[in-house]
Design a protein around this motif. Structure first.
Motif, PDB file in Angstrom:
ATOM      1  N   ARG A 195     -26.145  29.390 -10.668  1.00  0.00           N
ATOM      2  CA  ARG A 195     -26.473  28.013 -10.308  1.00  0.00           C
ATOM      3  C   ARG A 195     -25.418  27.563  -9.317  1.00  0.00           C
ATOM      4  NH1 ARG A 195     -26.019  25.021 -15.815  1.00  0.00           N
ATOM      5  NH2 ARG A 195     -24.087  26.191 -15.691  1.00  0.00           N
ATOM      6  N   LEU A 196     -25.668  26.465  -8.643  1.00  0.00           N
ATOM      7  CA  LEU A 196     -24.695  25.986  -7.664  1.00  0.00           C
ATOM      8  C   LEU A 196     -23.361  25.658  -8.331  1.00  0.00           C
ATOM      9  CD1 LEU A 196     -26.878  23.753  -5.336  1.00  0.00           C
ATOM     10  CD2 LEU A 196     -25.876  25.961  -4.822  1.00  0.00           C
ATOM     11  N   VAL A 197     -23.418  25.041  -9.511  1.00  0.00           N
ATOM     12  CA  VAL A 197     -22.167  24.682 -10.181  1.00  0.00           C
ATOM     13  C   VAL A 197     -21.376  25.932 -10.566  1.00  0.00           C
ATOM     14  CG1 VAL A 197     -22.945  22.435 -10.985  1.00  0.00           C
ATOM     15  CG2 VAL A 197     -23.349  24.431 -12.396  1.00  0.00           C
ATOM     16  N   ILE A 245     -19.765  27.128  -7.372  1.00  0.00           N
ATOM     17  CA  ILE A 245     -18.642  26.246  -7.049  1.00  0.00           C
ATOM     18  C   ILE A 245     -17.420  26.639  -7.861  1.00  0.00           C
ATOM     19  CG2 ILE A 245     -17.791  23.876  -7.287  1.00  0.00           C
ATOM     20  CD1 ILE A 245     -20.659  22.968  -6.566  1.00  0.00           C
ATOM     21  N   SER A 283     -18.337  20.590  -2.571  1.00  0.00           N
ATOM     22  CA  SER A 283     -19.305  19.807  -3.342  1.00  0.00           C
ATOM     23  C   SER A 283     -20.606  20.590  -3.516  1.00  0.00           C
ATOM     24  CB  SER A 283     -19.601  18.482  -2.647  1.00  0.00           C
ATOM     25  OG  SER A 283     -20.344  18.706  -1.476  1.00  0.00           O
ATOM     26  N   LYS A 284     -21.410  20.124  -4.439  1.00  0.00           N
ATOM     27  CA  LYS A 284     -22.691  20.778  -4.726  1.00  0.00           C
ATOM     28  C   LYS A 284     -23.617  20.704  -3.512  1.00  0.00           C
ATOM     29  CE  LYS A 284     -26.196  20.708  -8.353  1.00  0.00           C
ATOM     30  NZ  LYS A 284     -26.636  20.024  -9.571  1.00  0.00           N
ATOM     31  N   SER A 319     -24.944  23.851  -1.341  1.00  0.00           N
ATOM     32  CA  SER A 319     -26.391  24.037  -1.201  1.00  0.00           C
ATOM     33  C   SER A 319     -26.751  24.267   0.261  1.00  0.00           C
ATOM     34  CB  SER A 319     -27.132  22.824  -1.748  1.00  0.00           C
ATOM     35  OG  SER A 319     -28.505  22.926  -1.496  1.00  0.00           O
TER      36      SER A 319
END
Length: 191
Positions: free
Chosen positions: A110-112, A115, A127-128, A132
């Motif tokens: 996932r993006l998180v 990160i 940042s997300k 993205s």
């Protein structure tokens, strides 16, 4: 003391450039500066341009530095990207290899998670939304399963399905298609 304008232009040249341009804000700025070349005050040029004296000063600085093209509005460059090419290639390699549940603690990226990985490995805060955009620029897209309602009943869905050929055949045989009454807005009862 007022900043002088370039000496390689005059009012008639600026007027000609203003007539040829298709950029209305640039034409307005050029005409205001042409008025200064003709001897008008900076206050009068500000009135012609519909701006304040400070903005006329900014126009003079841009015009002196870049000529008429300096008066065209352009998109500001914004902040430089926090990811370098080395970061991007490491990110692409990590996405391609996929996460290892024992190592990364997740079964899909996932993006998180990415990160957190970027912070742990490279100490890059991002940042997300920015990640993205970077992931999309690398050619990857977000994949997600189609959402399903927890109380959906397949039997209830089957009852309401309309099966094409059988229903169309039944409607074609009925009288409402032959007599043209299907074209009216109100149903005709007893006809």
């Amino acid at each position: 003391m007022a900043i002088p304008l370039r000496s390689d232009f005059d009012a008639s040249q600026l007027g000609a450039v203003a007539r040829k341009t298709r950029n209305a804000p640039q034409a307005r700025r050029l005409l205001a500066l042409a008025a200064i070349y003709e001897g008008a005050s900076r206050t009068a040029a500000a009135r012609i341009g519909g701006v304040t004296l400070q903005i006329v000063r900014d126009w003079v600085l841009k015009f002196n530095a870049q000529g008429p093209d300096g008066l065209i509005d352009c998109k500001p460059p914004g902040q430089p990207s926090r990811l370098t090419d080395a970061h991007r290639s490491a990110l692409a390699a990590m996405i391609e290899s996929g996460p290892f549940p024992a190592v990364h603690g997740v079964v899909r990226w996932r993006l998180v998670d990415l990160i957190q990985w970027l912070w742990d490995e490279h100490r890059v805060p991002i940042s997300k939304q920015t990640l993205s955009r970077e992931v999309r620029a690398l050619g990857y897209r977000k994949l997600s399963a189609r959402p399903r309602h927890h109380a959906k009943s397949e039997a209830a869905v089957a009852v309401f399905k309309i099966y094409g050929p059988a229903v169309r055949c039944k409607r074609a045989v009925s009288g409402w298609m032959r007599d043209g009454s299907h074209q009216s807005i109100r149903p005709q009862y007893g006809a």
